[in-house]
Motif scaffolding. Structure first.
Motif, PDB file in Angstrom:
ATOM      1  N   VAL A 180      -0.630  -6.105  -7.320  1.00  0.00           N
ATOM      2  CA  VAL A 180       0.495  -5.803  -6.425  1.00  0.00           C
ATOM      3  C   VAL A 180       1.816  -6.037  -7.136  1.00  0.00           C
ATOM      4  CG1 VAL A 180       1.678  -6.450  -4.286  1.00  0.00           C
ATOM      5  CG2 VAL A 180      -0.822  -6.301  -4.322  1.00  0.00           C
ATOM      6  N   LEU A 181       1.903  -7.136  -7.873  1.00  0.00           N
ATOM      7  CA  LEU A 181       3.123  -7.399  -8.635  1.00  0.00           C
ATOM      8  C   LEU A 181       3.350  -6.315  -9.683  1.00  0.00           C
ATOM      9  CD1 LEU A 181       2.832 -11.278  -9.096  1.00  0.00           C
ATOM     10  CD2 LEU A 181       4.581 -10.066  -7.778  1.00  0.00           C
ATOM     11  N   HIS A 182       2.249  -5.852 -10.285  1.00  0.00           N
ATOM     12  CA  HIS A 182       2.367  -4.789 -11.301  1.00  0.00           C
ATOM     13  C   HIS A 182       2.905  -3.497 -10.695  1.00  0.00           C
ATOM     14  CE1 HIS A 182       1.417  -2.426 -14.857  1.00  0.00           C
ATOM     15  NE2 HIS A 182       0.754  -1.563 -14.088  1.00  0.00           N
ATOM     16  N   HIS A 183       2.560  -3.256  -9.422  1.00  0.00           N
ATOM     17  CA  HIS A 183       2.989  -2.026  -8.756  1.00  0.00           C
ATOM     18  C   HIS A 183       4.188  -2.259  -7.827  1.00  0.00           C
ATOM     19  CE1 HIS A 183      -0.272   0.469 -10.222  1.00  0.00           C
ATOM     20  NE2 HIS A 183      -1.127  -0.481  -9.912  1.00  0.00           N
ATOM     21  N   SER A 184       5.001  -3.230  -8.159  1.00  0.00           N
ATOM     22  CA  SER A 184       6.224  -3.484  -7.400  1.00  0.00           C
ATOM     23  C   SER A 184       7.308  -3.961  -8.357  1.00  0.00           C
ATOM     24  CB  SER A 184       5.981  -4.531  -6.310  1.00  0.00           C
ATOM     25  OG  SER A 184       5.644  -5.792  -6.878  1.00  0.00           O
ATOM     26  N   VAL A 185       8.538  -3.880  -7.904  1.00  0.00           N
ATOM     27  CA  VAL A 185       9.666  -4.311  -8.730  1.00  0.00           C
ATOM     28  C   VAL A 185      10.572  -5.215  -7.911  1.00  0.00           C
ATOM     29  CG1 VAL A 185       9.645  -2.242 -10.162  1.00  0.00           C
ATOM     30  CG2 VAL A 185      11.005  -2.255  -8.075  1.00  0.00           C
ATOM     31  N   ALA A 231       5.954 -14.065  -4.765  1.00  0.00           N
ATOM     32  CA  ALA A 231       7.273 -13.468  -4.954  1.00  0.00           C
ATOM     33  C   ALA A 231       7.779 -12.949  -3.623  1.00  0.00           C
ATOM     34  CB  ALA A 231       7.211 -12.333  -5.978  1.00  0.00           C
ATOM     35  N   ALA A 232       9.090 -12.807  -3.528  1.00  0.00           N
ATOM     36  CA  ALA A 232       9.724 -12.247  -2.336  1.00  0.00           C
ATOM     37  C   ALA A 232      10.689 -11.153  -2.774  1.00  0.00           C
ATOM     38  CB  ALA A 232      10.455 -13.330  -1.548  1.00  0.00           C
ATOM     39  N   CYS A 233      11.109 -10.357  -1.820  1.00  0.00           N
ATOM     40  CA  CYS A 233      12.087  -9.286  -2.091  1.00  0.00           C
ATOM     41  C   CYS A 233      11.582  -8.320  -3.161  1.00  0.00           C
ATOM     42  CB  CYS A 233      13.433  -9.882  -2.496  1.00  0.00           C
ATOM     43  SG  CYS A 233      14.183 -10.947  -1.240  1.00  0.00           S
ATOM     44  N   ARG A 234      10.297  -7.938  -3.057  1.00  0.00           N
ATOM     45  CA  ARG A 234       9.709  -6.987  -4.002  1.00  0.00           C
ATOM     46  C   ARG A 234       9.643  -5.599  -3.366  1.00  0.00           C
ATOM     47  NH1 ARG A 234       9.001  -8.618  -9.274  1.00  0.00           N
ATOM     48  NH2 ARG A 234       7.246  -7.135  -9.438  1.00  0.00           N
ATOM     49  N   LEU A 235      10.024  -4.584  -4.117  1.00  0.00           N
ATOM     50  CA  LEU A 235       9.962  -3.204  -3.660  1.00  0.00           C
ATOM     51  C   LEU A 235       8.704  -2.552  -4.206  1.00  0.00           C
ATOM     52  CD1 LEU A 235      13.683  -2.105  -4.193  1.00  0.00           C
ATOM     53  CD2 LEU A 235      12.600  -3.024  -2.125  1.00  0.00           C
ATOM     54  N   VAL A 236       7.865  -2.046  -3.316  1.00  0.00           N
ATOM     55  CA  VAL A 236       6.613  -1.407  -3.722  1.00  0.00           C
ATOM     56  C   VAL A 236       6.913  -0.119  -4.471  1.00  0.00           C
ATOM     57  CG1 VAL A 236       4.537  -0.268  -2.863  1.00  0.00           C
ATOM     58  CG2 VAL A 236       5.282  -2.429  -1.846  1.00  0.00           C
ATOM     59  N   ASP A 237       6.293   0.027  -5.643  1.00  0.00           N
ATOM     60  CA  ASP A 237       6.532   1.186  -6.501  1.00  0.00           C
ATOM     61  C   ASP A 237       5.230   1.974  -6.651  1.00  0.00           C
ATOM     62  OD1 ASP A 237       7.702   2.976  -8.216  1.00  0.00           O
ATOM     63  OD2 ASP A 237       7.572   1.676  -9.979  1.00  0.00           O
ATOM     64  N   VAL A 238       4.790   2.577  -5.545  1.00  0.00           N
ATOM     65  CA  VAL A 238       3.548   3.344  -5.520  1.00  0.00           C
ATOM     66  C   VAL A 238       3.789   4.610  -4.713  1.00  0.00           C
ATOM     67  CG1 VAL A 238       1.131   3.382  -4.793  1.00  0.00           C
ATOM     68  CG2 VAL A 238       2.128   1.260  -5.646  1.00  0.00           C
ATOM     69  N   SER A 239       3.272   5.715  -5.174  1.00  0.00           N
ATOM     70  CA  SER A 239       3.410   6.971  -4.441  1.00  0.00           C
ATOM     71  C   SER A 239       2.602   6.921  -3.149  1.00  0.00           C
ATOM     72  CB  SER A 239       2.927   8.148  -5.289  1.00  0.00           C
ATOM     73  OG  SER A 239       2.873   9.329  -4.519  1.00  0.00           O
ATOM     74  N   SER A 240       3.198   7.439  -2.078  1.00  0.00           N
ATOM     75  CA  SER A 240       2.513   7.472  -0.785  1.00  0.00           C
ATOM     76  C   SER A 240       1.932   8.851  -0.490  1.00  0.00           C
ATOM     77  CB  SER A 240       3.481   7.073   0.332  1.00  0.00           C
ATOM     78  OG  SER A 240       4.598   7.957   0.353  1.00  0.00           O
ATOM     79  N   ALA A 241       1.861   9.687  -1.504  1.00  0.00           N
ATOM     80  CA  ALA A 241       1.398  11.061  -1.306  1.00  0.00           C
ATOM     81  C   ALA A 241      -0.049  11.127  -0.826  1.00  0.00           C
ATOM     82  CB  ALA A 241       1.548  11.851  -2.605  1.00  0.00           C
ATOM     83  N   SER A 242      -0.843  10.110  -1.148  1.00  0.00           N
ATOM     84  CA  SER A 242      -2.267  10.157  -0.810  1.00  0.00           C
ATOM     85  C   SER A 242      -2.591   9.526   0.538  1.00  0.00           C
ATOM     86  CB  SER A 242      -3.077   9.442  -1.902  1.00  0.00           C
ATOM     87  OG  SER A 242      -2.683   8.077  -1.993  1.00  0.00           O
ATOM     88  N   VAL A 243      -1.580   9.094   1.291  1.00  0.00           N
ATOM     89  CA  VAL A 243      -1.830   8.464   2.590  1.00  0.00           C
ATOM     90  C   VAL A 243      -1.282   9.354   3.702  1.00  0.00           C
ATOM     91  CG1 VAL A 243      -1.799   6.147   1.616  1.00  0.00           C
ATOM     92  CG2 VAL A 243       0.296   7.108   2.556  1.00  0.00           C
ATOM     93  N   THR A 244      -1.854   9.190   4.886  1.00  0.00           N
ATOM     94  CA  THR A 244      -1.426   9.939   6.064  1.00  0.00           C
ATOM     95  C   THR A 244      -1.185   8.969   7.206  1.00  0.00           C
ATOM     96  OG1 THR A 244      -2.766  11.853   5.405  1.00  0.00           O
ATOM     97  CG2 THR A 244      -2.011  11.769   7.692  1.00  0.00           C
ATOM     98  N   LEU A 245       0.014   9.016   7.793  1.00  0.00           N
ATOM     99  CA  LEU A 245       0.356   8.118   8.885  1.00  0.00           C
ATOM    100  C   LEU A 245       0.896   8.898  10.072  1.00  0.00           C
ATOM    101  CD1 LEU A 245       2.182   5.181   7.037  1.00  0.00           C
ATOM    102  CD2 LEU A 245      -0.194   5.266   7.791  1.00  0.00           C
ATOM    103  N   SER A 246       0.943   8.225  11.214  1.00  0.00           N
ATOM    104  CA  SER A 246       1.480   8.844  12.421  1.00  0.00           C
ATOM    105  C   SER A 246       2.974   9.109  12.256  1.00  0.00           C
ATOM    106  CB  SER A 246       1.265   7.927  13.632  1.00  0.00           C
ATOM    107  OG  SER A 246      -0.101   7.645  13.811  1.00  0.00           O
ATOM    108  N   LYS A 247       3.466  10.108  12.972  1.00  0.00           N
ATOM    109  CA  LYS A 247       4.894  10.410  12.941  1.00  0.00           C
ATOM    110  C   LYS A 247       5.681   9.236  13.520  1.00  0.00           C
ATOM    111  CE  LYS A 247       4.409  15.432  13.381  1.00  0.00           C
ATOM    112  NZ  LYS A 247       4.743  16.630  14.195  1.00  0.00           N
TER     113      LYS A 247
END
Length: 308
Positions: A180-185, A231-247
Motif C-alpha cells: 500500500v505504501l508502494h502504491h501511495s505517495v 503513515a498518514a496523509c497518503r494519496l493512493v496512486d493506483v488506477s481505478s479503471a478496473s473497478v466499478t462503483l455506484s453513481k
C-alpha cells in the motif's frame, strides 16, 4: 426488582401495536420494558406476532423467554430512550431476530417511565450503526478481527460525530501495508511521523482521539495488520479503471476500491457528505454502515410516530 404492571393502557397499546404490525406488514413488535412484566399476558395479547422484549438488565427480563418472547438486554441505564431503542434494534439484528432491512413497531415509555405511552414505526437502514463480528468474518483477510473492529469503530465514530460540528471524510487502508505504501505517495506533512509503535497503535484510546483530530487532512491512514498506523496523509496512486462503483461515490471511494483490488488490503472509507462508512475488498463494497445515530436523531431510520 421493579415491576411494570399490565394495566388497561398497556393492554390497549399492545393491541394497537400488534394490529399495526399486521397493517404495516412490519416484521416484529418491540416492547421496551421498565421492569418485570406479566409475560404470559403480553404473549397472549401479541398472539402470533414476533415480539421482542428489551430492558436495561437481565433481571428485568426474567421469565420472558420461557413465555415465548425474545429478550434483549440493553444495559444503558442512564441513556435516553431513543438510544436504548437503537441499541435494542442493533442487538436484535446481531442475534438474527430481525433482518437489517426490517420494519419494527416499537412500544415504549417516551414521557412517563411508569407506563407505555408511545408507539412508533421504525424502518431500519441497510446497515445499523455498528457491525457484528459475524459481518467482519465475511472478509477473507489475514488482518486480525480485533484490528478491523477497532478501525471500523473509529471510522463510524468519525462518520457520526465529524469534527467540531462539521462532517469529515477520510480513508483507512488496513493490511498489506508495504504494498500500500508502494502504491501511495505523501501529500505533504505526515503528522504521525517520528512516533514509536506504541504511540501509533489504534488500540490506544488516545491514539484514536488523535486520529479523529487529523482525519480532516487530505489523504489516507495506512495501518498494518497489528493495528499500528504506518503513515498518514497518503494519496493512493493506483488506477481505478478496473473497478466499478455506484453513481454518486467520489474520488475517495474510487481510491479505496482501487487500492483494495491492487493489494490484499481492506479499505475503509468515510463519506464526508453523510458519514456512511463503506468497507472495500478486492475492489468491491463488502459492507456498508449507516451512522444513523448522528446527533441522536432518528430521521435516518424513517421514524414515524403513530399518533401524528
Amino acid at each position: 426488582m421493579k415491576q411494570q404492571k399490565f394495566t388497561k393502557q398497556f393492554a390497549e397499546f399492545l393491541r394497537i401495536g400488534a394490529a399495526l404490525v399486521k397493517q404495516a406488514e412490519a416484521d416484529a413488535l418491540l416492547i421496551f420494558a421498565e421492569g418485570v412484566c406479566e409475560w404470559d399476558q403480553i404473549k397472549a395479547g401479541a398472539g402470533d406476532t414476533k415480539t421482542i422484549i428489551a430492558a436495561d438488565n437481565e433481571e428485568a427480563l426474567e421469565g420472558a423467554k420461557e413465555a415465548g418472547l425474545m429478550p434483549i438486554v440493553v444495559e444503558l441505564d442512564e441513556s435516553p430512550i431513543l438510544e436504548k431503542l437503537t441499541h435494542a434494534l442493533v442487538e436484535s439484528v446481531a442475534d438474527d431476530i430481525i433482518a437489517t432491512g426490517a420494519s419494527v413497531v416499537a412500544l415504549y415509555s417516551g414521557f412517563d417511565e411508569s407506563r407505555l405511552d408511545t408507539i412508533s414505526l421504525v424502518r431500519l437502514s441497510e446497515h445499523l450503526g455498528r457491525l457484528t463480528s459475524r459481518d467482519l468474518r465475511r472478509l477473507e483477510t489475514s488482518v486480525p478481527l480485533e484490528t478491523l473492529k477497532h478501525v471500523i469503530d473509529l471510522a463510524v465514530d468519525i462518520g457520526r460525530e465529524g469534527r467540531e460540528g462539521k462532517p469529515v471524510g477520510t480513508m483507512f487502508v488496513v493490511g498489506d501495508h508495504r504494498k500500500v505504501l508502494h502504491h501511495s505517495v505523501a501529500s505533504g506533512f505526515d503528522p504521525i511521523k517520528g512516533y514509536n509503535r506504541k504511540e501509533r497503535s489504534i488500540f490506544d484510546g488516545r491514539v484514536r482521539e488523535g486520529i479523529k483530530e487529523i482525519a480532516q487532512l487530505d489523504g489516507a491512514f495506512i495501518i498494518n495488520a497489528d493495528g499500528v498506523v504506518e503513515a498518514a496523509c497518503r494519496l493512493v496512486d493506483v488506477s481505478s479503471a478496473s473497478v466499478t462503483l455506484s453513481k454518486g461515490l467520489g474520488a475517495r471511494h474510487w481510491a479505496g476500491a482501487a487500492i483494495s483490488k491492487k493489494t490484499k488490503s481492506i479499505a475503509i472509507v468515510v463519506s464526508e457528505s453523510n458519514g456512511t462508512v463503506r468497507v472495500f475488498q478486492n475492489g468491491e463494497v463488502m459492507l456498508r454502515i449507516e451512522p444513523f445515530r448522528r446527533a441522536m436523531k432518528w430521521k435516518d431510520l424513517d421514524f414515524d410516530n403513530a399518533g401524528e
